[in-house]
Design a protein around this motif. Structure first.
Motif, PDB file in Angstrom:
ATOM      1  N   ASN A 295       9.369   4.342  11.882  1.00  0.00           N
ATOM      2  CA  ASN A 295       9.511   5.701  11.369  1.00  0.00           C
ATOM      3  C   ASN A 295       9.841   5.650   9.875  1.00  0.00           C
ATOM      4  OD1 ASN A 295       9.154   6.702  13.973  1.00  0.00           O
ATOM      5  ND2 ASN A 295      11.345   6.966  14.356  1.00  0.00           N
ATOM      6  N   ASP A 296       9.024   6.252   9.036  1.00  0.00           N
ATOM      7  CA  ASP A 296       9.284   6.346   7.584  1.00  0.00           C
ATOM      8  C   ASP A 296       9.376   4.980   6.908  1.00  0.00           C
ATOM      9  OD1 ASP A 296       9.462   9.168   7.790  1.00  0.00           O
ATOM     10  OD2 ASP A 296      11.537   8.984   8.465  1.00  0.00           O
ATOM     11  N   LEU A 297       8.884   3.921   7.533  1.00  0.00           N
ATOM     12  CA  LEU A 297       9.094   2.570   7.014  1.00  0.00           C
ATOM     13  C   LEU A 297       7.976   1.644   7.476  1.00  0.00           C
ATOM     14  CD1 LEU A 297      11.170   0.477   5.706  1.00  0.00           C
ATOM     15  CD2 LEU A 297      12.066   0.185   8.021  1.00  0.00           C
ATOM     16  N   VAL A 298       7.546   0.753   6.581  1.00  0.00           N
ATOM     17  CA  VAL A 298       6.670  -0.356   6.966  1.00  0.00           C
ATOM     18  C   VAL A 298       7.321  -1.639   6.471  1.00  0.00           C
ATOM     19  CG1 VAL A 298       4.353  -1.355   6.871  1.00  0.00           C
ATOM     20  CG2 VAL A 298       4.634   1.129   6.693  1.00  0.00           C
ATOM     21  N   LEU A 299       7.565  -2.569   7.391  1.00  0.00           N
ATOM     22  CA  LEU A 299       8.125  -3.874   7.039  1.00  0.00           C
ATOM     23  C   LEU A 299       6.974  -4.875   6.942  1.00  0.00           C
ATOM     24  CD1 LEU A 299      11.289  -4.067   9.342  1.00  0.00           C
ATOM     25  CD2 LEU A 299      11.141  -3.345   6.947  1.00  0.00           C
ATOM     26  N   VAL A 300       6.923  -5.608   5.818  1.00  0.00           N
ATOM     27  CA  VAL A 300       5.811  -6.510   5.542  1.00  0.00           C
ATOM     28  C   VAL A 300       6.349  -7.924   5.318  1.00  0.00           C
ATOM     29  CG1 VAL A 300       3.851  -6.991   4.010  1.00  0.00           C
ATOM     30  CG2 VAL A 300       4.556  -4.616   4.435  1.00  0.00           C
ATOM     31  N   PRO A 301       5.794  -8.927   5.999  1.00  0.00           N
ATOM     32  CA  PRO A 301       6.241 -10.305   5.747  1.00  0.00           C
ATOM     33  C   PRO A 301       5.790 -10.772   4.368  1.00  0.00           C
ATOM     34  CG  PRO A 301       4.380 -10.308   7.262  1.00  0.00           C
ATOM     35  CD  PRO A 301       4.735  -8.871   7.025  1.00  0.00           C
ATOM     36  N   THR A 302       6.683 -11.435   3.652  1.00  0.00           N
ATOM     37  CA  THR A 302       6.337 -12.029   2.358  1.00  0.00           C
ATOM     38  C   THR A 302       6.695 -13.516   2.388  1.00  0.00           C
ATOM     39  OG1 THR A 302       8.483 -11.436   1.404  1.00  0.00           O
ATOM     40  CG2 THR A 302       6.676  -9.860   1.108  1.00  0.00           C
ATOM     41  N   PHE A 303       6.109 -14.270   1.437  1.00  0.00           N
ATOM     42  CA  PHE A 303       6.192 -15.728   1.511  1.00  0.00           C
ATOM     43  C   PHE A 303       6.436 -16.375   0.144  1.00  0.00           C
ATOM     44  CE2 PHE A 303       3.479 -14.043   4.866  1.00  0.00           C
ATOM     45  CZ  PHE A 303       4.088 -14.553   6.000  1.00  0.00           C
ATOM     46  N   ASN A 304       7.069 -15.644  -0.776  1.00  0.00           N
ATOM     47  CA  ASN A 304       7.252 -16.168  -2.144  1.00  0.00           C
ATOM     48  C   ASN A 304       5.916 -16.638  -2.714  1.00  0.00           C
ATOM     49  OD1 ASN A 304       9.953 -15.641  -2.265  1.00  0.00           O
ATOM     50  ND2 ASN A 304      10.630 -17.740  -1.890  1.00  0.00           N
ATOM     51  N   ASP A 305       4.899 -15.811  -2.531  1.00  0.00           N
ATOM     52  CA  ASP A 305       3.541 -16.163  -2.901  1.00  0.00           C
ATOM     53  C   ASP A 305       3.021 -15.182  -3.951  1.00  0.00           C
ATOM     54  OD1 ASP A 305       1.069 -17.855  -1.845  1.00  0.00           O
ATOM     55  OD2 ASP A 305       0.351 -15.814  -2.185  1.00  0.00           O
ATOM     56  N   ALA A 306       2.066 -15.641  -4.753  1.00  0.00           N
ATOM     57  CA  ALA A 306       1.486 -14.785  -5.791  1.00  0.00           C
ATOM     58  C   ALA A 306       0.822 -13.541  -5.206  1.00  0.00           C
ATOM     59  CB  ALA A 306       0.474 -15.583  -6.602  1.00  0.00           C
TER      60      ALA A 306
END
Length: 348
Positions: A295-306
């Motif tokens: 709800n009102d949010l999208v969580l996105v995985p990140t990887f210290n990548d360009a």
């Protein structure tokens, strides 16, 4: 190549899209250090950050093994600043924490009430210890007083993981041949493509099944779609692409993209892959497509990548009314899953 199957009679059930309003998110707290060998120490703190963000927008149901675990987890979440009023603990033993696959898949009936579809879970036809996880939908059914259906084909209880499908809430489902039709990690021996499509129609309200070919490199599940292609609205699909022709993901993702573009009926948005994430000599299934829509949010995985920034911006563009938040998954992905794999939504 792309199979389309129309139902003759309207099904009484409909699986809402992930962006439809949630009553809550279901997760299981990590407890098995062997799922992250040598890198378990930071994992509870990654979880705490995920829960802190989710609890800003919806309730979170958290499965823990026992009362001692609940006390330990509560201390962690308090230190992380989570809104404890929106957190609800359930003392149910789990084998692993990937509730996208072992948890209940909620659908709506004709009266718009929640119904649980309780598909058989056999740990991706790979691991012997899965009986605790296979019981989770029944636990939820009893706790929430929600009817549970066990999808059957003849006298065969159908195996299906939530990560192997993605829906647009309007009758279309994405999946892969590698996961559901291959004889490697075979879920449903002897069950045909047509039988699966009929089952999706009966229990999920699906009138069109889109079959992609293969998943991404390093995928322990053998082809889950939630690492490679995701609906972001009824008519738009984000598809993972790898432009480096020397990368093992390049050809499979290009073929999937060709299949999607050939359909003509959907807008296709390309989503880059991060650079390969390698640990202990093993390619891990790092992908920005494993995002979770709350709800009102999208969580996105990140990887210290360009490519982190580009992926966050592309996903944010698709969800202008939601806040897009990156969660660092460099350690988390060693468990061979990310944000979508660990979550399961309960529709409002």
């Amino acid at each position: 190549m792309n199979q389309e199957m129309k139902t003759t009679d309207p099904t009484p059930y409909r699986m809402p899209a992930e962006w439809a309003p949630h009553a809550a998110t279901w997760i299981a707290w990590p407890h098995n250090a062997e799922d992250w060998p040598g890198r378990f120490q930071p994992i509870p703190w990654v979880y705490a950050e995920i829960v802190r963000n989710l609890a800003l927008v919806e309730d979170v149901n958290i499965l823990v093994n026992d009362e001692a675990a609940e006390k330990r987890v509560t201390r962690i979440l308090l230190r992380a600043g989570a809104n404890m009023a929106r957190l609800h603990f359930h003392l149910w033993r789990t084998d692993r924490i990937w509730l996208r696959d072992s948890g209940p898949i909620f659908v709506k009936n004709a009266a718009n009430e929640n119904i649980i579809t309780d598909w058989k879970f056999n740990a991706w036809a790979k691991y012997p210890n899965h009986l605790n996880d296979d019981r989770i939908p029944q636990h939820v059914s009893k706790t929430q007083a929600v009817q549970a259906l066990q999808p059957m084909i003849g006298n065969h209880r159908v195996v299906l993981e939530g990560g192997s499908i993605d829906v647009n809430g309007a009758g279309t489902l994405l999946t892969t041949e590698e996961c559901l039709l291959s004889d490697v990690q075979q879920r449903n021996p002897g069950i045909s493509r047509q039988q699966l499509e009929t089952c999706f129609a009966e229990y999920l309200g699906i009138t069109q099944t889109i079959w992609l070919n293969r998943g991404c490199a390093g995928d322990d599940t053998h082809g889950h779609v939630d690492d490679i292609a995701r609906f972001v609205n009824e008519s738009t699909i984000m598809a993972a692409v790898e432009h480096n022709t020397a990368d093992e993901n390049h050809l499979p993702l290009a073929e999937n993209l060709d299949r999607l573009r050939a359909l003509k009926q959907f807008n296709i948005v390309e989503l880059p892959m991060p650079s390969p994430v390698i640990f202990d000599g093993e390619r891990l299934p790092a992908s920005y497509a494993n995002f979770y829509i709350a709800n009102d949010l999208v969580l996105v995985p990140t990887f210290n990548d360009a490519n982190d920034r580009a992926a966050l911006n592309l996903i944010a563009d698709q969800f202008p009314t939601r806040k897009t938040v990156g969660i660092h998954c460099g350690d988390f992905i060693w468990g061979l899953g990310a944000l979508h794999c660990m979550t399961q939504q309960e529709p409002a």
